[in-house]
Design an enzyme around this catalytic site. Structure first.
Site, short mmCIF file in Angstrom:
data_model
loop_
_atom_site.label_atom_id
_atom_site.label_comp_id
_atom_site.label_asym_id
_atom_site.label_seq_id
_atom_site.Cartn_x
_atom_site.Cartn_y
_atom_site.Cartn_z
CG ASP A 5 -1.77 -1.37 1.25
OD1 ASP A 5 -2.55 -1.68 0.62
OD2 ASP A 5 -1.39 -2.15 2.34
CG HIS A 26 -3.10 -5.26 3.11
ND1 HIS A 26 -3.00 -4.54 2.22
CD2 HIS A 26 -3.34 -6.40 2.34
CE1 HIS A 26 -2.73 -4.98 0.96
NE2 HIS A 26 -3.16 -6.16 1.10
P1 NAD Z 1 -1.77 -18.48 -4.51
O1 NAD Z 1 -3.13 -18.98 -4.85
O2 NAD Z 1 -1.23 -18.23 -6.01
O3 NAD Z 1 -0.86 -19.02 -3.98
C1 NAD Z 1 -1.18 -19.44 -2.67
C2 NAD Z 1 -0.48 -20.72 -2.21
O4 NAD Z 1 -0.43 -21.03 -0.88
C3 NAD Z 1 -0.90 -22.03 -3.15
O5 NAD Z 1 0.15 -22.53 -3.98
C4 NAD Z 1 -1.35 -22.86 -2.20
O6 NAD Z 1 -1.33 -24.18 -2.41
C5 NAD Z 1 -0.84 -22.53 -0.87
N1 NAD Z 1 -1.45 -22.92 0.42
C6 NAD Z 1 -2.52 -22.76 0.71
N2 NAD Z 1 -2.71 -23.10 1.99
C7 NAD Z 1 -1.63 -23.54 2.43
C8 NAD Z 1 -1.00 -23.83 3.72
N3 NAD Z 1 -1.64 -24.38 4.72
N4 NAD Z 1 0.42 -23.94 3.97
C9 NAD Z 1 1.02 -23.74 2.96
N5 NAD Z 1 0.67 -23.41 1.68
C10 NAD Z 1 -0.59 -23.14 1.37
O7 NAD Z 1 -1.93 -16.87 -4.09
P2 NAD Z 1 -1.14 -15.62 -4.17
O8 NAD Z 1 -1.54 -14.81 -5.26
O9 NAD Z 1 0.33 -16.28 -4.06
O10 NAD Z 1 -1.51 -15.18 -2.91
C11 NAD Z 1 -1.11 -15.74 -1.66
C12 NAD Z 1 -2.05 -14.80 -0.31
O11 NAD Z 1 -1.32 -13.56 -0.47
C13 NAD Z 1 -3.62 -14.59 -0.49
O12 NAD Z 1 -4.01 -14.61 0.63
C14 NAD Z 1 -3.23 -13.10 -1.01
O13 NAD Z 1 -4.70 -12.54 -0.78
C15 NAD Z 1 -2.39 -12.33 -0.28
N6 NAD Z 1 -1.66 -11.15 -0.76
C16 NAD Z 1 -1.48 -10.22 0.13
C17 NAD Z 1 -0.84 -9.09 -0.08
C18 NAD Z 1 -0.52 -7.85 0.92
O14 NAD Z 1 -0.15 -6.92 0.54
N7 NAD Z 1 -0.38 -8.11 2.15
C19 NAD Z 1 -0.68 -8.95 -1.42
C20 NAD Z 1 -1.06 -9.83 -2.48
C21 NAD Z 1 -1.74 -11.13 -2.03
C1 LMR Z 2 -3.43 -6.54 -2.73
O1 LMR Z 2 -3.62 -5.52 -1.83
O2 LMR Z 2 -3.42 -6.69 -3.92
C2 LMR Z 2 -3.74 -7.95 -2.00
O3 LMR Z 2 -3.82 -7.93 -0.68
C3 LMR Z 2 -4.56 -8.84 -2.94
C4 LMR Z 2 -5.99 -8.34 -2.77
O4 LMR Z 2 -6.93 -9.18 -2.21
O5 LMR Z 2 -6.36 -7.25 -2.83
#
Ligand code: NAD
Ligand code: LMR
Length: 330
Positions: free
Chosen positions: A160, A188
């Site tokens: 952010d 967030h």
């Molecule tokens: P994705 O679905 O591409 O990958 C997630 C991975 O986690 C998958 O490979 C899945 O098999 C694995 N997984 C699920 N449960 C699990 C567990 N218990 N232990 C280990 N691995 C596990 O998702 P992504 O795009 O990589 O996003 C991951 C997370 O990050 C999501 O919750 C998303 O919302 C979050 N995210 C947060 C931010 C932030 O700014 N804080 C930004 C982007 C994404």
């Molecule tokens: C983001 O801010 O891009 C991540 O937290 C993914 C989402 O769900 O917005």
């Protein structure tokens, strides 16, 4: 290579963010060009084959700093001896959802992982939670690991911050590198407060540089709050490259001293700063010495900012209430 390898855990390592981050860690962008690493990658069983493919590619990069890799579906193995744990693995939201809607799906992952970190990680472990809703998932994990100091737990608001800086730079027609002091307050989520009032452009308050105060008060805030949803809408998938980048930035800004007068955004445990309820994992402006960190005190807020911070606090309290079954009583 004189340095002993540092063990770094990445959960969800075969996912989108996982795939974007492990190569950067192995190439030295997380811990520096002289620090060998051991990557400990956690996945769920159905994703183990994909994880093996990721490991093959890592091998094919012949990274000099990548000392070893561990692939596992067991949390206790993944966190064994780690000094950094990046908790990414969880389900991302789809179009039309808020991040908080993921609490019932993802919340259950973080209690057991907190316990496994407490049982197996190195004595100096520090943890960054990325999986959403990251503030409250971090709170769940932290409260399940009471022996690890609360100051070692971070949830990611850096994406952010980076988004906000880019929006301000574009509007002011300046390079993004001159935007500083950009704090993200609270959750967030769409209630976060990106604080342009206290941000600076080349050392000058943003409000003195950008004359369109209407834009700063509304459109800017809304754009940052809803940027994650906008990326999902455009890509059909949630942000990954920028999220991996923000995770690297977050850890670098914990590991290294903050530039004089500046601050960075991290969601850390609240000790009541700015009237925030104690114990929430709250997005604050933070300054690091490289060895420790502190919330920046003395920042002033107008009535609009106070109201926005009240709303995001309220949301975090509601989320905490929703997960009370997932954390030990007391
Ligand atoms: P994705 O679905 O591409 O990958 C997630 C991975 O986690 C998958 O490979 C899945 O098999 C694995 N997984 C699920 N449960 C699990 C567990 N218990 N232990 C280990 N691995 C596990 O998702 P992504 O795009 O990589 O996003 C991951 C997370 O990050 C999501 O919750 C998303 O919302 C979050 N995210 C947060 C931010 C932030 O700014 N804080 C930004 C982007 C994404
Ligand atoms: C983001 O801010 O891009 C991540 O937290 C993914 C989402 O769900 O917005």
């Amino acid at each position: 290579m004189a340095e002993r390898p540092v063990h770094v855990a990445v959960t969800g390592a075969a996912g989108q963010i996982g795939y974007a981050i492990v190569f950067r860690i192995a190439s030295g962008q997380l811990l520096g060009p002289d620090q060998p690493v051991v990557l400990r990658m956690l996945e769920i069983e159905p994703a183990m084959k994909a994880l093996e493919g990721v490991a093959m590619e890592l091998e094919d990069c012949a990274f000099p700093l990548l000392h070893d890799m561990e692939l596992t579906s067991k949390a206790e193995e993944a966190f064994d001896g780690v000094s950094w744990a990046l908790l990414v693995g969880s389900v991302p939201r789809k179009a039309g959802m808020e991040r908080g809607d993921l609490l019932s799906v993802n919340g259950g992952i973080f209690g057991p992982q907190g316990k496994a970190i407490a049982a197996k990680a190195a004595h100096d472990v520090r943890i960054l939670v990325v999986g959403n809703p990251c503030n409250t998932n971090c709170l769940i994990a932290r409260l399940n690991a009471p022996d690890i100091p609360a100051e070692r737990w971070f949830a990611m608001t850096r994406l952010d911050e980076n988004r906000a800086k880019s929006q301000l730079a574009k509007k002011a027609k300046v390079p993004v590198s001159v935007v500083s002091n950009m704090a993200i307050w609270g959750n967030h989520s769409a209630t976060q407060y990106p604080d342009a009032r206290n941000a600076r452009i080349a050392g000058t308050p943003v409000y003195d540089v950008i004359s369109d105060h209407g834009w700063l008060k509304d459109k800017f805030i809304e754009t940052v709050q809803k940027r994650g949803a906008a990326v999902i809408e455009a890509r059909g998938l949630s942000s990954a490259g920028s999220a991996a980048n923000a995770a690297i930035d977050s850890i670098n800004s914990i590991r290294n001293a903050t530039a004089w007068g500046d601050w960075t955004s991290l969601a850390v445990v609240s000790h009541g700063e700015y009237g925030t309820p104690e114990g929430l994992q709250f997005g604050f402006p933070v300054r690091s010495t490289g060895k420790g960190w502190e919330v920046v005190e003395g920042i002033e807020h107008d009535d609009d900012a106070k109201e926005r911070i009240r709303k995001t606090t309220e949301e975090l309290l509601q989320e905490r209430d929703l997960v009370k079954e997932l954390v030990p009583a007391g």
